[in-house]
Design a protein around this motif. Structure first.
Motif, mmCIF file in Angstrom:
data_model
loop_
_atom_site.group_PDB
_atom_site.id
_atom_site.type_symbol
_atom_site.label_atom_id
_atom_site.label_comp_id
_atom_site.label_asym_id
_atom_site.label_seq_id
_atom_site.Cartn_x
_atom_site.Cartn_y
_atom_site.Cartn_z
ATOM 1 N N PRO A 198 25.871 41.891 54.406
ATOM 2 C CA PRO A 198 25.973 40.929 53.165
ATOM 3 C C PRO A 198 26.842 39.815 53.852
ATOM 4 O O PRO A 198 27.559 39.964 54.584
ATOM 5 N N VAL A 199 26.457 38.642 52.931
ATOM 6 C CA VAL A 199 27.236 37.415 53.333
ATOM 7 C C VAL A 199 28.574 37.719 52.811
ATOM 8 O O VAL A 199 28.878 38.389 51.821
ATOM 9 N N ALA A 200 29.703 36.750 53.086
ATOM 10 C CA ALA A 200 30.974 36.953 52.824
ATOM 11 C C ALA A 200 30.813 36.609 51.194
ATOM 12 O O ALA A 200 30.196 35.694 50.849
ATOM 13 N N GLY A 201 32.072 37.242 50.580
ATOM 14 C CA GLY A 201 32.076 37.012 49.054
ATOM 15 C C GLY A 201 32.740 38.115 48.528
ATOM 16 O O GLY A 201 32.854 39.219 48.880
ATOM 17 N N VAL A 202 33.166 37.863 47.218
ATOM 18 C CA VAL A 202 33.470 39.068 46.321
ATOM 19 C C VAL A 202 32.463 39.254 45.260
ATOM 20 O O VAL A 202 32.105 38.393 44.580
ATOM 21 N N PHE A 203 32.310 40.530 45.233
ATOM 22 C CA PHE A 203 30.870 40.958 44.797
ATOM 23 C C PHE A 203 31.142 41.627 43.543
ATOM 24 O O PHE A 203 30.362 42.491 42.998
ATOM 25 N N THR A 204 32.306 41.389 42.671
ATOM 26 C CA THR A 204 32.612 42.505 41.665
ATOM 27 C C THR A 204 33.368 41.254 40.434
ATOM 28 O O THR A 204 33.503 40.182 41.031
ATOM 29 N N SER A 205 33.356 42.136 39.456
ATOM 30 C CA SER A 205 33.944 41.231 38.481
ATOM 31 C C SER A 205 35.694 41.075 38.625
ATOM 32 O O SER A 205 36.101 40.001 38.329
ATOM 33 N N ARG A 206 36.107 42.162 39.032
ATOM 34 C CA ARG A 206 37.410 42.034 39.605
ATOM 35 C C ARG A 206 37.645 40.988 40.950
ATOM 36 O O ARG A 206 36.936 41.247 41.566
ATOM 37 N N ARG A 207 38.540 40.133 40.829
ATOM 38 C CA ARG A 207 38.708 39.198 41.902
ATOM 39 C C ARG A 207 39.767 39.524 42.669
ATOM 40 O O ARG A 207 40.846 40.369 42.300
ATOM 41 N N THR A 208 40.056 38.896 43.704
ATOM 42 C CA THR A 208 41.184 39.279 44.641
ATOM 43 C C THR A 208 42.265 38.280 44.512
ATOM 44 O O THR A 208 42.059 37.177 43.823
ATOM 45 N N ASP A 209 43.484 38.608 44.526
ATOM 46 C CA ASP A 209 44.532 37.720 44.316
ATOM 47 C C ASP A 209 45.230 37.393 45.805
ATOM 48 O O ASP A 209 44.776 37.829 46.710
ATOM 49 N N THR A 210 46.411 36.452 45.788
ATOM 50 C CA THR A 210 46.810 35.968 46.800
ATOM 51 C C THR A 210 47.668 37.414 47.545
ATOM 52 O O THR A 210 47.692 37.431 48.704
ATOM 53 N N GLN A 211 47.906 38.354 46.768
ATOM 54 C CA GLN A 211 48.626 39.615 47.465
ATOM 55 C C GLN A 211 47.475 40.317 48.227
ATOM 56 O O GLN A 211 47.904 40.931 49.349
ATOM 57 N N GLU A 267 28.498 47.286 44.162
ATOM 58 C CA GLU A 267 29.240 46.598 43.210
ATOM 59 C C GLU A 267 29.200 46.912 41.840
ATOM 60 O O GLU A 267 30.307 46.856 41.252
ATOM 61 N N ARG A 268 28.017 47.536 41.482
ATOM 62 C CA ARG A 268 28.186 48.415 40.212
ATOM 63 C C ARG A 268 29.467 49.400 40.166
ATOM 64 O O ARG A 268 29.931 49.523 39.010
ATOM 65 N N ALA A 269 29.276 50.193 40.997
ATOM 66 C CA ALA A 269 30.271 51.237 41.260
ATOM 67 C C ALA A 269 31.745 50.684 41.144
ATOM 68 O O ALA A 269 32.497 50.989 40.154
ATOM 69 N N ALA A 270 31.815 49.538 42.002
ATOM 70 C CA ALA A 270 33.477 48.968 41.787
ATOM 71 C C ALA A 270 33.687 48.471 40.316
ATOM 72 O O ALA A 270 34.730 48.661 40.068
ATOM 73 N N ASP A 271 32.642 47.682 39.911
ATOM 74 C CA ASP A 271 32.791 47.049 38.628
ATOM 75 C C ASP A 271 33.222 48.466 37.427
ATOM 76 O O ASP A 271 34.016 47.998 36.461
ATOM 77 N N GLU A 272 32.544 49.339 37.441
ATOM 78 C CA GLU A 272 32.951 50.503 36.765
ATOM 79 C C GLU A 272 34.120 51.046 36.849
ATOM 80 O O GLU A 272 34.499 51.529 36.023
ATOM 81 N N MET A 273 34.542 50.976 38.204
ATOM 82 C CA MET A 273 35.987 51.649 38.308
ATOM 83 C C MET A 273 36.937 50.576 38.365
ATOM 84 O O MET A 273 38.145 51.069 38.556
ATOM 85 N N GLY A 274 36.636 49.422 38.029
ATOM 86 C CA GLY A 274 37.880 48.286 38.155
ATOM 87 C C GLY A 274 38.140 47.847 39.546
ATOM 88 O O GLY A 274 39.392 47.333 39.574
ATOM 89 N N LEU A 275 37.501 48.036 40.640
ATOM 90 C CA LEU A 275 37.783 47.757 41.834
ATOM 91 C C LEU A 275 37.144 46.383 42.188
ATOM 92 O O LEU A 275 36.091 46.154 41.644
ATOM 93 N N PHE A 276 37.599 45.791 43.179
ATOM 94 C CA PHE A 276 36.945 44.618 43.928
ATOM 95 C C PHE A 276 36.250 45.241 45.007
ATOM 96 O O PHE A 276 36.718 46.142 45.897
ATOM 97 N N PHE A 277 35.052 44.340 45.415
ATOM 98 C CA PHE A 277 34.610 44.642 46.779
ATOM 99 C C PHE A 277 34.305 43.178 47.360
ATOM 100 O O PHE A 277 33.649 42.522 46.939
ATOM 101 N N TRP A 278 35.084 43.127 48.542
ATOM 102 C CA TRP A 278 35.341 41.759 49.163
ATOM 103 C C TRP A 278 34.600 41.880 50.652
ATOM 104 O O TRP A 278 35.174 42.524 51.530
ATOM 105 N N VAL A 279 33.518 41.136 50.871
ATOM 106 C CA VAL A 279 33.033 40.932 52.223
ATOM 107 C C VAL A 279 33.720 39.802 52.847
ATOM 108 O O VAL A 279 33.388 38.555 52.441
ATOM 109 N N ARG A 280 34.796 40.198 53.820
ATOM 110 C CA ARG A 280 35.652 39.012 54.035
ATOM 111 C C ARG A 280 35.539 38.368 55.414
ATOM 112 O O ARG A 280 35.053 39.188 56.297
ATOM 113 N N ARG A 281 35.082 37.075 55.463
ATOM 114 C CA ARG A 281 35.060 36.292 56.800
ATOM 115 C C ARG A 281 36.456 36.361 57.505
ATOM 116 O O ARG A 281 37.344 36.015 56.937
ATOM 117 N N PRO A 282 36.337 37.081 59.060
ATOM 118 C CA PRO A 282 37.846 36.944 59.478
ATOM 119 C C PRO A 282 38.058 35.843 59.798
ATOM 120 O O PRO A 282 37.592 34.819 60.136
#
Lengths: 262, 262
Positions: free
Chosen positions: A127-140, A247-262
């Motif tokens: 998949p292309v880079a992005g955060v694919f979940t309701s939960r977003r990533t923070d600076t930490q 994405e669905r599983a991560a949303d249900e469990m409250g995790l983010f899923f992030w495809v990260r551009r290195p």
């Protein structure tokens, strides 16, 4: 014609779903693929015979997909066609996992087959880079991903694992011989309050004809049980089995899923 | 006069046993040493006051021994003498463990104290090279020790752990944030038949004024429960608490104990 050497897991079946023509499917005894019935089950001791059969069938291209742990070789079972390959098989098995796989690919190449990467056939697996979940990533999380990427890159030359767990800059676990699932399982007993990310990437300089690492719904569940906050994979370097389900599983469990551009 | 900043574990007591003059013993609240009663228990928020007390007592040299996990700082508790140190304490706590410790040593150095390494006072803690058990090492163990040393050396710049477990060339586990005991405990669930070595060494370029890593009878027991064959430590780089007891424990459990010349 394409022959698929199908190992364990769901990747071989996903691949077949993505192919317009059905490949010839060979699986190693003891490592059955999920949701696929192989045309042929072979033993490592009969590898030479398999190569001859492939030629007779008109196979031109070979793709390896799914995981095969290093098999034991029973000397009594080695057949005549395989005998000439034995010294190289033994040499391969004495190397690290990367070295062993490279040697296996060389055996197939020298027998005249084109080695094709699994991801050539299924672009959707990357998949292309992005955060694919309701939960977003923070600076930490972003800082932890930088640290994790540094760790995995640094471990590359040691041929150990391709994943690690980082929480607020500290490395909680590094994948070793027992693999990702075992590492995440061991974190269920973690002695702290939880948190952090699971990170996965290919090894630096990985031969892309060998399976890229794979994540799927199981990875999300394992990360959740390890009380992590999210899963980060390197863009173009990790195959995602069914992104929508992940994405669905991560949303249900409250995790983010992030495809990260290195 | 020597002041001992005593952390958890047996090392501080062993050290005191090896000193001809009794040091002044200070311990951080929440990290009590074994078998020792400190003269003074202090909080990190009162570090400035402790430094002043040391001077008033005629302390010239300071030795850190025993483990202190990174303490939380309660801003409301910081006293006047410690206030000027706060920016540096915060900077230290944001670093890796090595960086944090180095910063702490610098604070003591700049306050005029000589920092002394624990092993200066107890040469017996660093045994000569050799195998100190009935069980001997074989060529596989020797090869695994080479691999383990390579792994630990390679991890040095990442400031992760100082130990790992290797079995027939494969890295089963690497010490992370939760430490040696946790890593070995996680291996009790290992999915294979057992075997392999536990290896421990200082980090490359480790500041020797900071505690060298320590092993003792507990390490042998933990390695045994992880179904390992032996424990290998780097000569002059790892302190051994009571070599005779370690040897006895290893003999009883059927493990080897090897102080290895790097």
């Amino acid at each position: 014609m394409l022959a698929l050497i199908a190992g364990e897991g769901k990747l071989p079946a996903v691949l077949v779903d993505n192919l317009s023509d059905l490949p010839y499917i060979a699986a190693m005894e003891g490592y059955p693929p999920d949701f696929l019935t192989p045309d042929r089950v072979f033993r490592i001791e009969h590898l030479g015979t398999l190569l001859e059969e492939f030629k007779a069938l008109g196979v031109t291209d070979v793709c390896f997909a799914g995981s095969i742990r290093r098999p034991a070789i029973d000397p009594a079972q080695i057949d005549a066609a395989t005998m000439p390959l034995v010294p190289r098989m033994m040499a391969a098995l004495s190397k690290g996992d990367d070295g062993a796989l490279r040697e296996v690919l060389t055996v197939f190449s020298e027998a005249g087959f084109n080695i094709r990467a699994a991801n050539e056939f299924a672009a959707a697996l990357l998949p292309v880079a992005g955060v694919f979940t309701s939960r977003r990533t923070d600076t930490q999380h972003a800082a932890d991903a930088v640290r994790a990427a540094e760790v995995v890159a640094h471990l590359g030359p040691l041929d150990i694992g391709q994943s690690c767990v980082v929480h607020r800059g500290r490395v909680l676990a590094i994948e070793g011989q027992f693999g990702t699932d075992w590492m995440l399982r061991s974190l269920r007993d973690r002695p702290d309050e939880g948190g952090g990310i699971f990170y996965k990437a290919p090894k630096p300089g990985q031969d892309r004809r060998i399976d890229l690492p794979v994540v799927g719904v199981d990875t999300i569940a394992a990360a959740h049980k390890a009380r992590l906050e999210g899963v980060v994979v390197e863009e173009d370097g990790v195959m995602v089995l069914d992104l929508a389900a992940v994405e669905r599983a991560a949303d249900e469990m409250g995790l983010f899923f992030w495809v990260r551009r290195p």
